[in-house]
Design an enzyme around this catalytic site. Structure first.
Site, PDB file in Angstrom:
ATOM      1  N   ILE A  11       0.870  -1.169   0.000  1.00 44.34           N
ATOM      2  CA  ILE A  11       0.000   0.000   0.000  1.00 44.34           C
ATOM      3  C   ILE A  11       0.912   1.226   0.000  1.00 44.34           C
ATOM      4  O   ILE A  11       2.076   1.145   0.379  1.00 44.34           O
ATOM      5  CB  ILE A  11      -0.984   0.022   1.202  1.00 44.34           C
ATOM      6  CG1 ILE A  11      -0.249  -0.106   2.535  1.00 44.34           C
ATOM      7  CG2 ILE A  11      -2.043  -1.047   1.056  1.00 44.34           C
ATOM      8  CD1 ILE A  11      -1.182  -0.061   3.755  1.00 44.34           C
ATOM      9  N   ASP A  12       0.383   2.354  -0.449  1.00 41.94           N
ATOM     10  CA  ASP A  12       1.199   3.548  -0.612  1.00 41.94           C
ATOM     11  C   ASP A  12       1.754   4.043   0.720  1.00 41.94           C
ATOM     12  O   ASP A  12       1.192   3.781   1.788  1.00 41.94           O
ATOM     13  CB  ASP A  12       0.380   4.679  -1.250  1.00 41.94           C
ATOM     14  CG  ASP A  12      -0.136   4.311  -2.628  1.00 41.94           C
ATOM     15  OD1 ASP A  12       0.509   3.485  -3.287  1.00 41.94           O
ATOM     16  OD2 ASP A  12      -1.185   4.846  -3.026  1.00 41.94           O
ATOM     17  N   LYS A  13       2.824   4.821   0.641  1.00 39.67           N
ATOM     18  CA  LYS A  13       3.479   5.385   1.820  1.00 39.67           C
ATOM     19  C   LYS A  13       2.478   6.054   2.764  1.00 39.67           C
ATOM     20  O   LYS A  13       2.481   5.818   3.970  1.00 39.67           O
ATOM     21  CB  LYS A  13       4.531   6.391   1.377  1.00 39.67           C
ATOM     22  CG  LYS A  13       5.172   7.182   2.515  1.00 39.67           C
ATOM     23  CD  LYS A  13       6.029   8.314   1.970  1.00 39.67           C
ATOM     24  CE  LYS A  13       6.487   9.219   3.092  1.00 39.67           C
ATOM     25  NZ  LYS A  13       7.159  10.436   2.593  1.00 39.67           N
ATOM     26  N   THR A  22      -0.811   5.779   2.810  1.00 37.42           N
ATOM     27  CA  THR A  22      -2.018   5.003   3.078  1.00 37.42           C
ATOM     28  C   THR A  22      -1.722   4.128   4.290  1.00 37.42           C
ATOM     29  O   THR A  22      -0.661   3.523   4.385  1.00 37.42           O
ATOM     30  CB  THR A  22      -2.387   4.113   1.873  1.00 37.42           C
ATOM     31  OG1 THR A  22      -2.687   4.947   0.747  1.00 37.42           O
ATOM     32  CG2 THR A  22      -3.597   3.243   2.178  1.00 37.42           C
ATOM     33  N   ARG A  71      -6.931   5.748  -5.658  1.00 40.76           N
ATOM     34  CA  ARG A  71      -6.692   7.187  -5.833  1.00 40.76           C
ATOM     35  C   ARG A  71      -6.954   7.611  -7.280  1.00 40.76           C
ATOM     36  O   ARG A  71      -7.570   8.655  -7.532  1.00 40.76           O
ATOM     37  CB  ARG A  71      -5.265   7.518  -5.401  1.00 40.76           C
ATOM     38  CG  ARG A  71      -5.007   7.223  -3.934  1.00 40.76           C
ATOM     39  CD  ARG A  71      -3.522   7.155  -3.608  1.00 40.76           C
ATOM     40  NE  ARG A  71      -2.886   8.446  -3.801  1.00 40.76           N
ATOM     41  CZ  ARG A  71      -1.570   8.611  -3.788  1.00 40.76           C
ATOM     42  NH1 ARG A  71      -0.752   7.580  -3.610  1.00 40.76           N
ATOM     43  NH2 ARG A  71      -1.058   9.819  -3.961  1.00 40.76           N
TER      44      ARG A  71
END
Length: 302
Positions: free
Chosen positions: A136-138, A140, A236
């Protein structure tokens, strides 16, 4: 070999150091500042300073220096381990933590923490991603499954591929979504304008996101999302594509947004079949404090 990054501004975008810091998520903001000092950032082929204001149609080129070889180091970073046994672990990743080391984030990542806290990790991925099955993104927050051996890794990865694992997210988005449920089917690939961004493109990979409205706040909507596919930045990109970008998103959302610690997106629910026992396992993580506080403030206004 040096990497050349090129971006074309579709509109006026403000200070270049802030723009690059938000867009180039594989690199740290201090690295961006260093490139600007070393005149490695060119706008229309001319070096610019950190306070340069990016204008519509500006062509930005960054000559990224050759990366230093990464060395994996176990670091005693606090880590919330929701569950673990001899095969798998489930981690509740905080906002601001990168999942694995890269040129822009050589340390301080989830992997560095895993090496310290867990005895074993699978070795199927490359050397800088031991145990990592999905990301998962930084900015998130939320749940990730970690494989502690190669057999577990293969099983968990196959479940992701077969779409049998369960991944539900909660997001706060801009706008008031009028319908209660929806499905977004739109292919995602690298942006034609900015190679560091993802976008809905005709030749992209198939991507499907389901969403359901949980609560409305006038200018914002709280939604739950379930992924069928796992494309980079999928939620996103998809929410921005249909006109309801995730609040706090510095890349795909508007400049005027809710203050937080990045996008208001949380991997709330994670489910999978245990690789050894076949048992159905489901885990849930509460919303981060900043997310809960923001919702409480919106409810007061509503």
């Amino acid at each position: 070999m040096k990497e050349l990054i090129t971006l074309t501004a579709e509109k006026d975008l403000g200070r270049i150091d802030k723009l690059l810091g938000a867009r180039l998520t594989d690199y740290s903001r201090s690295q961006v500042q260093q490139w600007l000092k070393e005149q490695l950032v060119l706008v229309n082929d001319v070096p610019v300073k950190a306070n340069y204001k990016v204008k519509k149609q500006d062509l930005i080129k960054i000559e990224v220096p050759e990366p230093q070889e990464l060395e994996l180091i176990a670091e005693n970073i606090p880590l919330e381990i929701v569950y673990q046994d001899e095969d798998v672990a489930v981690i509740n990743k905080p906002q601001g933590m990168v999942v694995h080391p890269s040129a822009g984030h050589p340390n301080g990542t989830l992997v560095n923490a895993l090496l310290y806290h867990l005895k074993d990790l699978s070795s199927i991925n490359d050397v800088v991603r031991p145990g990592i099955v999905h990301r998962i993104d930084k900015d998130t927050s939320g749940l990730l499954m970690i494989a502690k051996n190669d057999a577990a890794h293969l099983s968990l990865a196959q479940q992701l591929k077969d779409k049998t694992s369960l991944r539900r997210y909660v997001a706060l988005v801009h706008g008031n979504i009028p319908h209660d449920k929806g499905v977004i089917e739109a292919p995602i690939g690298r942006s034609k304008v900015d190679r560091k961004m993802q976008a809905v493109v005709e030749d992209g990979k198939a991507a499907v996101t389901h969403f359901e409205v949980l609560e409305r706040f006038g200018d914002y909507t709280l939604i739950e999302l379930q992924l069928e596919t796992g494309r980079t930045h999928q939620i996103r990109v998809h929410m921005a594509y249909i006109g309801y970008p995730v609040a706090g998103d510095p890349v795909y959302g508007p400049k005027k947004t809710l203050k937080g610690q990045g996008q208001f997106l949380h991997a709330k629910l994670l489910g999978f079949k245990h690789p050894r026992t076949g048992e159905e396992m489901v885990f849930e993580a509460p919303l981060p404090a900043i997310f809960q506080k923001t919702l409480a403030q919106l409810r007061k206004k509503d």
